[in-house]
Design an enzyme around this catalytic site. Sequence first.
Site, PDB file in Angstrom:
ATOM      1  N   ARG A  74     -42.308  53.312  37.045  1.00 53.96           N
ATOM      2  CA  ARG A  74     -43.508  53.555  37.859  1.00 53.96           C
ATOM      3  C   ARG A  74     -44.343  54.695  37.283  1.00 53.96           C
ATOM      4  O   ARG A  74     -45.578  54.670  37.321  1.00 53.96           O
ATOM      5  CB  ARG A  74     -43.097  53.865  39.303  1.00 53.96           C
ATOM      6  CG  ARG A  74     -44.289  54.017  40.236  1.00 53.96           C
ATOM      7  CD  ARG A  74     -43.856  54.006  41.709  1.00 53.96           C
ATOM      8  NE  ARG A  74     -44.998  54.202  42.590  1.00 53.96           N
ATOM      9  CZ  ARG A  74     -45.062  55.172  43.503  1.00 53.96           C
ATOM     10  NH1 ARG A  74     -44.070  56.026  43.642  1.00 53.96           N
ATOM     11  NH2 ARG A  74     -46.118  55.284  44.275  1.00 53.96           N
ATOM     12  N   ASN A 106     -49.365  59.611  44.570  1.00 53.19           N
ATOM     13  CA  ASN A 106     -48.264  60.247  43.836  1.00 53.19           C
ATOM     14  C   ASN A 106     -46.984  60.216  44.619  1.00 53.19           C
ATOM     15  O   ASN A 106     -45.915  60.331  44.050  1.00 53.19           O
ATOM     16  CB  ASN A 106     -48.570  61.717  43.631  1.00 53.19           C
ATOM     17  CG  ASN A 106     -48.332  62.517  44.888  1.00 53.19           C
ATOM     18  OD1 ASN A 106     -47.926  61.991  45.892  1.00 53.19           O
ATOM     19  ND2 ASN A 106     -48.543  63.754  44.826  1.00 53.19           N
ATOM     20  N   HIS A 205     -41.530  45.411  40.803  1.00 49.73           N
ATOM     21  CA  HIS A 205     -41.024  45.715  42.149  1.00 49.73           C
ATOM     22  C   HIS A 205     -39.679  45.043  42.413  1.00 49.73           C
ATOM     23  O   HIS A 205     -39.212  45.029  43.542  1.00 49.73           O
ATOM     24  CB  HIS A 205     -42.071  45.340  43.208  1.00 49.73           C
ATOM     25  CG  HIS A 205     -43.265  46.253  43.199  1.00 49.73           C
ATOM     26  ND1 HIS A 205     -44.432  46.004  43.871  1.00 49.73           N
ATOM     27  CD2 HIS A 205     -43.462  47.450  42.573  1.00 49.73           C
ATOM     28  CE1 HIS A 205     -45.295  46.993  43.672  1.00 49.73           C
ATOM     29  NE2 HIS A 205     -44.737  47.884  42.883  1.00 49.73           N
TER      30      HIS A 205
END
Length: 343
Positions: A74, A106, A205
């Site tokens: 990520r 973030n 994912h």
Amino acid sequence: MSPSSLLAVHHHLLAVALVATTLLLLAGAGECHGAALKAHFYRHSCPAAEAVVRDIVLARVAADPAALPARLLRLFFHDCFVRGCDASVLIDSTSRNTAEKDAAPNASLGGFDVIDTAKAVLEAVCPGTVSCADIVALAARDAVSFQFGRDLWDVQLGRRDGVVSRASEALANVPRPSDNFTALEANFAGKGLDVKDLVILSGAHTIGVAHCNSFAARLSGSGPNSAGAADPTLNAAYAAQLRARCGPAPAAASNNATAVAMDPGSPAGRFDAHYYVNLKLGRGLFASDAALLTDRRAAGMIHRLTRQGYFLQEFRNAVRKMGHVGVLTGGHGEIRRNCRAVN
Ligand code: HEM
Ligand SMILES: *[C@@H]1O[C@H](CO)[C@@H](O)[C@H](O)[C@H]1NC(C)=O
Ligand SMILES: *[C@@H]1O[C@H](CO)[C@@H](O)[C@H](O)[C@H]1NC(C)=O
Ligand SMILES: *[C@@H]1O[C@H](CO)[C@@H](O)[C@H](O)[C@H]1NC(C)=O
């Protein structure tokens, strides 16, 4: 001068001119924004570079195989989507600047310490040579590859580090979990990535976790597709499970403490095609995951992607493409000494 030595001089001059032209062309290519990255870029300047990153990442992943690969993958994605893959995501905020990592998207980014460790060793071995951006790209590949015992994809190198990192740019460029297909397609197109890349990279994912505040809107009535009920595209049993984990509606929306697996039914760290199996069953966690079923082109790709071999082969191509987004090469940017601050 004899005719033969004249000929030799002539040849010599020709050779010099050719070499000079070649050097100029090479330098020109190096200056070009987005010039080609290449395999084993550090072969001569820092032969140990790739092995150093690999050793550090594999040791860390061995100690945390369920969570760390997801963090590092990520991190690479967020880096590439804001100002290109230039390690801007690593820069810390200062009193005068709020950096990307302190923007809302973030929340829950991690793995920074692994990059710091690799950088510290590389600065000791070959100072000022290996970019933080290349370390991020290698670390993502090495971390995800750990469970396979072989490299899942090749990493081209030669990225240089950017000198700008702004929170506002993270907000504008990192896709939101509430995004619909139109927004996702436009975002990816802005990075030179197409619908196929979007569908395949979303397969990332398959590993990692999300916090309730990222998808709570789909559980209550506040989501874009719902009026007082759960998002109808979300599998009802799955929605009930998520509601039980995240708590009642108003609190769930700000619950950043509870994490759920993004690919339920497949072990936490296992990088596999099961994400697409879940997607077909209405178990895509984010609205942005479910959105892949709302476009004819994207939906048409999902079934084939449930095959592990095909998914891995396609992911290899798409992640390589992502790693080329907006890269700085040649004389652009710098080689940061400390990944958290510009030189
Ligand atoms: C298509 C648009 C995308 C959206 C809207 C999106 C959004 C998100 C969100 C909201 C989270 C969870 C954050 C949290 O709640 O803690 C997440 C996690 C994650 N994303 Fe994405 N993402 C997208 C694409 C990608 C891509 C392209 C990659 C990599 C190639 C990726 C890799 C990951 C990984 C590995 C995690 C788990 C992180 C962890 O467990 O620490 N995502 N994403
Ligand atoms: C993420 O950004 C928020 C501000 O939006 C900040 O308060 C928080 O500390 C940041 N989190 C991390 C892990 O950097
Ligand atoms: C989580 O939420 C709390 C309060 O709502 C906030 O203080 C904290 O900064 C948030 N943490 C992250 C990582 O966003
Ligand atoms: C998608 O979302 C955008 C806002 O991000 C909105 O303007 C647009 O109408 C939405 N499109 C569809 C088809 O729902």
